[in-house]
Write a protein that holds these residues in place. Structure first.
Motif: not given
Length: 75
Positions: A22-27, A42-48, A58-72
């Protein structure tokens, strides 16, 4: 164990993000050309994130310090 789950992919109207901690993560969501589409926290365990207003493709989703993930996104 810290884990982030992103689903569904392809996204039909929304993208769900879950974290096992349960960390505050940038999205950030970027289009295929690298333009920032959404920037939020993201301030909770779930975000929609709603995706109905975005074009198919094709889009790229970056969450916290994770590598961006491909999203279709599909309508």
């Amino acid at each position: 164990d810290k884990a982030i789950r992103i689903f569904p992919n392809p996204a039909f109207g929304f993208i769900n993000i879950e974290q096992t901690f349960n960390e505050r993560l940038s999205v950030q969501l970027y289009d295929a050309l690298g333009r920032l589409i959404i920037s939020t926290w993201m301030t909770d365990q779930n975000l929609s994130l709603p995706t109905r207003s975005y074009s198919n493709g094709l889009y790229w989703l970056k969450v916290g310090d994770q590598m961006p993930e491909k999203i279709i996104i599909v309508k």
